[in-house]
Each structure stands twice: as C-alpha cells, then as structure tokens.
Design a protein around this motif. Structure first.
Motif: not given
Ligand code: INI
Length: 155
Positions: A85-90
């Motif tokens: 959720g911090s970024t789609p890079h998870f």
C-alpha cells in the motif's frame, strides 16, 4: 543419536553487522533497537556491532554482499519493513529483497538472517516491531546467534 544444535550465547568476540533498510524508518528503527538489544543480552559487545544503513529493503542484498565480501563479519542480521500500500512496488521489492538475501547467503556460507517485515498494513508492522507480536529484529538477531553456535558445533 547425536543431536547437533546451536546455543543462544555468544563468545563475545563475534563481529556482527545489522543492515537496515531505512524506508518506513519509524518501524525499522525499532527493529534495529530489538536486534541490538538481543545482541548485547546474549553476550555480544557493542564495539563488535556495526549498523549499515541503506535506503530501502531492495538495497539490502547489495549491501549484504559487500559486507560479506570484506570478510569483516561473522554474521549479518538484515532488517527492513515492506508495507503493502505504500507503493505498488511492494511485490517487486519484497521478492527481490527476499531472493537477494537468500542467494547472497548461499554464496558466502555465513549466518545471515532475514528480519525484513512484509506486511499488508502499518498496524501489522507496528505489532512486529516491539509490541503485540514481539520484535522481529530481535528474533532475527537471535537466529544468527543460534546459527553461529551451530556452525561452530558442526566444524
Ligand atoms: N522499501 C522498503 O524498504 N519498504 C517499502 O515498503 C518500500 N515500498 O513500498 O516502496 C520500499 N521501496 C523502496 C525500495 O526498497 C528502494 O529503496 C527503491 O526502489 C530504490 O531502489
């Protein structure tokens, strides 16, 4: 049957590095504290403990490789926090960090632990960074302490 198992105490001479991915540092600072506390409580000495900081969990394997290449460390404890959720890079960051730590560990044959949290929420990360579910940094440090002892038993 001979049981070969590591113990949870250090000799006091072991040189250990903690590698911390600073991303989500509110969490990872707590993991570092847990790891340091576990090292000292199990017989490690502060001058034999280095803290290596990298921007995020993705960079941990590169710093791990470099740290082991120097030959300075008997073991390395990796900590970080990857929060969905911090970024789609998870998924990419989590996969590369995990694979990278495992592959460098196999290459160097020294105890390395993976204390990188991969959680769906910040609440789950907080729970694992010194509250309800313990401190995964401390657990990661205890893992390398046991593995250091196991490796010396296996010599
Ligand atoms: N790094 C983390 O350690 N945790 C995260 O949750 C995260 N997210 O979500 O993006 C993260 N990204 C940064 C990454 O580790 C690298 O530092 C960046 O991609 C530069 O290479």
């Amino acid at each position: 049957m001979n049981i070969i198992e590591g113990k949870l105490n250090l000799q006091g001479k072991e040189k250990v590095a903690i590698i911390n991915g600073r991303f989500n540092h509110i969490i990872t600072d707590r993991l570092v504290e847990g790891a340091k506390d576990a090292f000292l409580r199990h017989g490690g000495s502060e001058e034999n403990l280095d803290l290596i900081l990298v921007p995020g969990a993705f960079e941990i394997p590169f710093a791990l490789k470099k740290a082991l290449e120097t030959g300075k460390y008997d073991a390395v404890c990796c900590v970080g926090a990857i929060i969905r959720g911090s970024t789609p890079h998870f998924d990419y960051v989590a996969a590369e960090s995990t694979k990278g730590i495992a592959s460098v560990t196999l290459e160097y044959g020294k105890p390395v632990s993976n204390g990188v949290l991969t959680t769906d929420t910040i609440e789950q990360a907080i729970e694992r960074a010194g509250s309800k579910v313990g401190n995964k940094g401390a657990e990661a440090m205890i893992t390398i302490i046991e593995m250091l002892s196991l490796y010396s038993e296996m010599k």
